[in-house]
Scaffold this motif. Structure first.
Motif, PDB file in Angstrom:
ATOM      1  N   UNK A 340       0.786  -1.261  -0.092  1.00  0.00           N
ATOM      2  CA  UNK A 340       0.019   0.052  -0.160  1.00  0.00           C
ATOM      3  C   UNK A 340       0.995   1.147  -0.041  1.00  0.00           C
ATOM      4  N   UNK A 341       0.561   2.412  -0.803  1.00  0.00           N
ATOM      5  CA  UNK A 341       0.979   3.600  -0.519  1.00  0.00           C
ATOM      6  C   UNK A 341      -0.225   4.245   0.206  1.00  0.00           C
ATOM      7  N   UNK A 342       0.211   5.042   1.397  1.00  0.00           N
ATOM      8  CA  UNK A 342      -0.682   5.960   2.008  1.00  0.00           C
ATOM      9  C   UNK A 342      -0.116   7.383   1.699  1.00  0.00           C
ATOM     10  N   UNK A 343      -1.202   8.056   0.749  1.00  0.00           N
ATOM     11  CA  UNK A 343      -0.712   9.394   0.243  1.00  0.00           C
ATOM     12  C   UNK A 343      -1.039  10.193   1.305  1.00  0.00           C
ATOM     13  N   UNK A 344       0.098  11.269   1.474  1.00  0.00           N
ATOM     14  CA  UNK A 344       0.320  12.076   2.525  1.00  0.00           C
ATOM     15  C   UNK A 344      -1.028  12.801   2.753  1.00  0.00           C
ATOM     16  N   UNK A 345      -1.412  13.425   3.784  1.00  0.00           N
ATOM     17  CA  UNK A 345      -2.688  13.981   3.786  1.00  0.00           C
ATOM     18  C   UNK A 345      -2.720  15.420   3.587  1.00  0.00           C
ATOM     19  N   UNK A 346      -1.554  16.051   3.459  1.00  0.00           N
ATOM     20  CA  UNK A 346      -1.429  17.429   2.906  1.00  0.00           C
ATOM     21  C   UNK A 346      -1.665  17.325   1.341  1.00  0.00           C
ATOM     22  N   UNK A 347      -1.790  16.450   0.698  1.00  0.00           N
ATOM     23  CA  UNK A 347      -2.332  16.282  -0.738  1.00  0.00           C
ATOM     24  C   UNK A 347      -3.612  16.307  -0.959  1.00  0.00           C
ATOM     25  N   UNK A 348      -4.129  15.537   0.263  1.00  0.00           N
ATOM     26  CA  UNK A 348      -5.674  15.092   0.327  1.00  0.00           C
ATOM     27  C   UNK A 348      -6.921  16.217   0.634  1.00  0.00           C
ATOM     28  N   UNK A 349      -6.259  16.779   1.647  1.00  0.00           N
ATOM     29  CA  UNK A 349      -7.206  17.848   2.371  1.00  0.00           C
ATOM     30  C   UNK A 349      -8.053  18.602   1.371  1.00  0.00           C
TER      31      UNK A 349
END
Length: 421
Positions: A340-349
């Motif tokens: 899995x790659x957990x995409x950093x939340x700074x890109x998601x918000x």
């Protein structure tokens, strides 16, 4: 001396009712560059040569010790602060002018030194002396490295660190009294056709109040508690999962994510203990998923690769956490067989309204798909964000919108048993 012997000598000096003494805490600057460039053999040789320099600058009655890593200490009995400054400045200058040669490489290094006066007029406990000297060394580093800082009780810089230093005793009490609590948060499928897992999270209970990790983990990392905390989490999570598995509780057969800190992964003994605990737990394949931050994986690529391959033989999976924070990520992915790659939340918000964030997330997902690695979006808190992620084809999501962290004891009928240390 090693740390234990040094602490014994320091305790004896603190118990004396006469004389003035000085403790010096030394941290090498640029040591990591030598290790990363030339390997651990070169790093070990550099440490040996620095040790010889330390001994050459002190009296026969003084004590030199290696506390761990690239951290050293000097104990100067019956020595005033002015004399200690002369000794440490000569040592600092010697190390600054020294050039370490290894094969075709030559390195210049430095040393940051924190000094603390020890005398009966202002008595200190062992932990206070260690933390004061460490904080003084930290102040030397913050001031520009390769310099000396003397601890003063009214030092404004160190007063700013006071709040963080208070956590040292609180973390120690938490470990001694098993005051940590395990929580879990779901990671749910968006476009994937299979369920993901629950991530194990940590809280500290004090006087009936639960404290979030953002309050204490920075201090835990700074003051070298992460290895002990990780051991606590692993020991108690595996114990709980083992109980659920023996009682055939269905939730025991789902996947559970456990975070591993960089400090733990850099400890060879920790990695060996982790492998031994996983093998002894004898959980069904597909029960454990270890999460490692991207920066840690890149910094310790060889060790992480070996650990992944070893634990995969026991049915464990792996996730790269905070992915996207390092733009060199993609070149390392081929070497790391993660699931899995957990995409950093700074890109998601703000992915639903920021085109640059959206482009980054799409790029990470495209690379993950090409490698057969599933993507997980962190910090999903709004429906607009979730809808956008669904349009993009992201496999899984995690965040308050999809599920709040809950005590692990709520996940099944059996209460968790806190395992003795």
């Amino acid at each position: 001396m090693n740390r234990r012997a040094f602490e014994t000598a320091l305790t004896a000096l603190l118990n004396r009712e006469d004389g003035q003494h000085v403790m010096c805490y030394l941290d090498l600057d640029q040591f990591k560059i030598v290790n990363d460039t030339c390997g651990h053999l070169a790093g070990d040789e550099l440490l040996r040569q620095v040790s010889l320099k330390l001994k050459s600058h002190v009296r026969s009655s003084d004590i030199a010790a290696r506390l761990g890593g690239d951290e050293f200490a000097l104990l100067l009995p019956d020595c005033g602060i002015e004399r200690a400054l002369v000794i440490t400045e000569a040592l600092r200058s010697d190390i600054e002018n020294y050039r370490f040669a290894w094969q075709e490489h030559t390195f210049g290094i430095g040393v940051s030194i924190g000094l603390v006066e020890l005398h009966a007029a202002q008595p200190m406990q062992l932990s206070q002396a260690l933390h004061a000297s460490d904080a003084a060394c930290y102040a030397a580093k913050e001031a520009g490295r390769n310099r000396i800082h003397c601890y003063q009780p009214d030092d404004h810089f160190l007063l700013e660190k006071h709040g963080e230093l208070q956590w040292v005793q609180r973390l120690q009490n938490g470990l001694d009294n098993d005051a940590f609590r395990l929580f879990a948060q779901p990671i749910k499928a968006i476009c994937a056709d299979a369920p993901a897992y629950r991530e194990i999270l940590l809280r500290l209970e004090e006087h009936g109040e639960l404290i979030a990790p953002g309050s204490f983990l920075p201090a835990a990392e700074r003051y070298h508690f992460m290895g002990r905390i990780d051991r606590w989490v692993i020991r108690n999570t595996l114990a709980w999962l083992g109980d659920q598995n023996r009682h055939s509780v269905p939730s025991a057969h789902s996947l559970w994510g456990i975070n591993l800190s960089g400090a733990s992964l850099s400890d060879a003994e920790f990695c060996q203990d982790l492998i031994a605990q996983v093998s002894t737990a004898d959980l069904p394949h597909g029960t454990l998923c270890f999460e490692i931050t991207e920066s840690t994986a890149i910094a310790q690529l060889s060790r992480v690769k070996t650990l992944i391959h070893t634990l995969k033989a026991y049915g464990c999976r792996f996730a790269l956490d905070d992915f996207g924070t390092g733009l060199s990520s993609f070149s390392y992915l081929k070497q790391l067989p993660v699931d899995y790659l957990k995409i950093d939340g700074n890109f998601i918000r703000n992915v639903h309204q920021d085109p640059i964030d959206r482009a980054m997330v799409e790029a990470i997902h495209a690379v993950g798909k090409a490698l057969g690695v599933k993507t997980i979006a962190e910090f999903v808190e709004t429906q607009a964000t979730l809808d956008t992620l669904h349009q993009m084809g992201i496999d899984y999501a995690q965040g308050y919108l999809l599920g709040m962290p809950e005590p692990l004891t709520n996940m099944a009928g059996n209460r968790i048993k806190v395992m003795p240390r």
